[in-house]
Design a protein around this motif. Structure first.
Motif, PDB file in Angstrom:
ATOM      1  N   SER A   1     -17.004   3.696   2.450  1.00 43.30           N
ATOM      2  CA  SER A   1     -18.501   3.527   2.627  1.00 43.30           C
ATOM      3  C   SER A   1     -18.587   2.134   3.092  1.00 43.30           C
ATOM      4  O   SER A   1     -19.727   1.795   4.066  1.00 43.30           O
ATOM      5  CB  SER A   1     -19.103   3.702   1.233  1.00 43.30           C
ATOM      6  N   ALA A   2     -17.913   1.220   2.919  1.00 42.64           N
ATOM      7  CA  ALA A   2     -17.865  -0.123   3.392  1.00 42.64           C
ATOM      8  C   ALA A   2     -16.470  -0.102   3.890  1.00 42.64           C
ATOM      9  O   ALA A   2     -15.380  -0.157   3.294  1.00 42.64           O
ATOM     10  CB  ALA A   2     -18.054  -1.130   2.613  1.00 42.64           C
ATOM     11  N   LEU A   3     -16.604  -0.928   5.236  1.00 42.89           N
ATOM     12  CA  LEU A   3     -15.451  -0.856   6.007  1.00 42.89           C
ATOM     13  C   LEU A   3     -14.469  -1.901   5.371  1.00 42.89           C
ATOM     14  O   LEU A   3     -14.705  -3.202   5.106  1.00 42.89           O
ATOM     15  CB  LEU A   3     -15.638  -1.227   7.570  1.00 42.89           C
ATOM     16  N   LYS A   4     -13.134  -1.576   4.960  1.00 46.63           N
ATOM     17  CA  LYS A   4     -12.154  -2.387   4.123  1.00 46.63           C
ATOM     18  C   LYS A   4     -11.463  -2.977   5.111  1.00 46.63           C
ATOM     19  O   LYS A   4     -11.333  -2.318   6.337  1.00 46.63           O
ATOM     20  CB  LYS A   4     -11.472  -1.374   2.944  1.00 46.63           C
ATOM     21  N   PRO A   5     -10.511  -3.756   4.837  1.00 49.21           N
ATOM     22  CA  PRO A   5      -9.530  -4.385   5.826  1.00 49.21           C
ATOM     23  C   PRO A   5      -8.365  -3.204   6.238  1.00 49.21           C
ATOM     24  O   PRO A   5      -8.186  -2.431   5.535  1.00 49.21           O
ATOM     25  CB  PRO A   5      -8.777  -5.293   5.192  1.00 49.21           C
ATOM     26  N   VAL A   6      -8.031  -3.566   7.557  1.00 48.18           N
ATOM     27  CA  VAL A   6      -6.815  -2.688   7.864  1.00 48.18           C
ATOM     28  C   VAL A   6      -5.625  -3.073   7.509  1.00 48.18           C
ATOM     29  O   VAL A   6      -5.365  -4.456   7.546  1.00 48.18           O
ATOM     30  CB  VAL A   6      -6.902  -2.456   9.433  1.00 48.18           C
ATOM     31  N   LEU A   7      -4.730  -2.490   6.820  1.00 42.27           N
ATOM     32  CA  LEU A   7      -3.617  -3.156   6.484  1.00 42.27           C
ATOM     33  C   LEU A   7      -2.602  -2.712   7.652  1.00 42.27           C
ATOM     34  O   LEU A   7      -2.288  -1.993   8.271  1.00 42.27           O
ATOM     35  CB  LEU A   7      -2.841  -2.062   5.286  1.00 42.27           C
ATOM     36  N   VAL A   8      -1.732  -4.075   7.834  1.00 43.34           N
ATOM     37  CA  VAL A   8      -0.456  -4.028   8.936  1.00 43.34           C
ATOM     38  C   VAL A   8       0.436  -4.206   7.914  1.00 43.34           C
ATOM     39  O   VAL A   8       0.619  -5.482   7.490  1.00 43.34           O
ATOM     40  CB  VAL A   8      -1.008  -5.242  10.056  1.00 43.34           C
ATOM     41  N   LEU A   9       1.204  -3.451   8.042  1.00 39.64           N
ATOM     42  CA  LEU A   9       2.305  -3.075   7.232  1.00 39.64           C
ATOM     43  C   LEU A   9       3.810  -3.177   7.884  1.00 39.64           C
ATOM     44  O   LEU A   9       4.176  -2.261   8.900  1.00 39.64           O
ATOM     45  CB  LEU A   9       2.445  -2.142   6.220  1.00 39.64           C
ATOM     46  N   ASN A  10       4.602  -4.067   7.593  1.00 34.87           N
ATOM     47  CA  ASN A  10       6.073  -4.230   8.510  1.00 34.87           C
ATOM     48  C   ASN A  10       7.206  -3.908   7.415  1.00 34.87           C
ATOM     49  O   ASN A  10       7.377  -4.588   6.200  1.00 34.87           O
ATOM     50  CB  ASN A  10       6.174  -5.577   8.967  1.00 34.87           C
ATOM     51  N   GLY A  11       8.147  -3.250   7.942  1.00 39.62           N
ATOM     52  CA  GLY A  11       9.522  -2.955   7.122  1.00 39.62           C
ATOM     53  C   GLY A  11      10.618  -3.890   7.201  1.00 39.62           C
ATOM     54  O   GLY A  11      10.094  -5.111   7.590  1.00 39.62           O
ATOM     55  N   PRO A  12      11.495  -3.220   6.757  1.00 37.15           N
ATOM     56  CA  PRO A  12      12.958  -4.104   7.088  1.00 37.15           C
ATOM     57  C   PRO A  12      13.048  -4.738   8.231  1.00 37.15           C
ATOM     58  O   PRO A  12      13.053  -4.086   9.173  1.00 37.15           O
ATOM     59  CB  PRO A  12      14.108  -3.321   6.417  1.00 37.15           C
ATOM     60  N   ASN A  13      13.570  -6.001   8.051  1.00 38.28           N
ATOM     61  CA  ASN A  13      14.198  -6.930   9.098  1.00 38.28           C
ATOM     62  C   ASN A  13      12.760  -7.546  10.131  1.00 38.28           C
ATOM     63  O   ASN A  13      13.399  -8.233  10.845  1.00 38.28           O
ATOM     64  CB  ASN A  13      15.321  -6.261   9.814  1.00 38.28           C
ATOM     65  N   LEU A  14      11.739  -6.971   9.854  1.00 35.38           N
ATOM     66  CA  LEU A  14      10.848  -7.744  10.801  1.00 35.38           C
ATOM     67  C   LEU A  14      10.384  -8.923  10.464  1.00 35.38           C
ATOM     68  O   LEU A  14      10.010  -9.691  11.145  1.00 35.38           O
ATOM     69  CB  LEU A  14       9.433  -6.563  10.735  1.00 35.38           C
ATOM     70  N   ASN A  15      11.028  -9.303   9.463  1.00 39.29           N
ATOM     71  CA  ASN A  15      10.626 -10.827   8.982  1.00 39.29           C
ATOM     72  C   ASN A  15      11.752 -11.828   9.759  1.00 39.29           C
ATOM     73  O   ASN A  15      11.472 -12.817   9.943  1.00 39.29           O
ATOM     74  CB  ASN A  15      11.126 -11.187   7.576  1.00 39.29           C
TER      75      ASN A  15
END
Length: 156
Positions: free
Chosen positions: A10-24
């Motif tokens: 109903s109200a726009l919530k944040p978009v999750l940008v999710l990164n997996g292994p080794n992206l650090n």
């Protein structure tokens, strides 16, 4: 998959940008494949693009599959969509596929490299069936394109 398009916050919530292994390790690990930009650089670029698009974003990264599953499950209530670079878990994780399906949010799968020009085991993605789209081989610009696509989808 029709549920993804039907479930709209109903109200726009944040978009999750999710990164997996080794992206650090971006910018350090195999820069000839993944580039010299760091994950902090990606976050900065995405925050600027999200602001331009009128979106809020949240960032998360983990090397642990269960942590990624937990964050995707939480996204069902906390976020409006997901940009996911699952790293190597793309090619191995039914658990991430199940979590993305359960989240019932539009998700866009991103890969920095062109996975189809690499080893054959990288040609299969377990998470693609839960994604509305896949962007591969465009480096960090893939994240920006994913945000642009989600902004259009969420505006509907």
């Amino acid at each position: 998959m029709a549920a993804k398009a039907a479930r709209r916050p109903s109200a726009l919530k944040p978009v999750l940008v999710l990164n997996g292994p080794n992206l650090n390790m971006l910018g350090k690990r195999q820069p000839e494949i993944y580039g010299r930009e760091t994950l902090a650089d990606v976050e900065s670029l995405c925050r600027a693009e999200a602001k331009r698009l009128g979106l809020a974003v949240e960032f998360a990264q983990s090397n642990h599959e269960g942590v990624l599953v937990d964050r995707i499950q939480a996204a069902r209530e906390d976020n409006s969509g997901i940009v996911i670079n699952a790293g190597a878990y793309t090619h191995t994780s039914v658990a991430l596929l199940d979590a993305l399906n359960a989240a019932e949010l539009p998700a866009i799968e991103v890969h920095l490299s062109n996975i189809y020009k690499r080893e054959s085991f990288r040609h299969h993605s377990y998470i693609s069936p839960a994604a509305v789209g896949v962007i591969a081989g465009l480096g960090t610009q893939g994240y920006l394109l994913a945000l642009q696509a989600l902004a259009r989808l969420l505006a509907r």
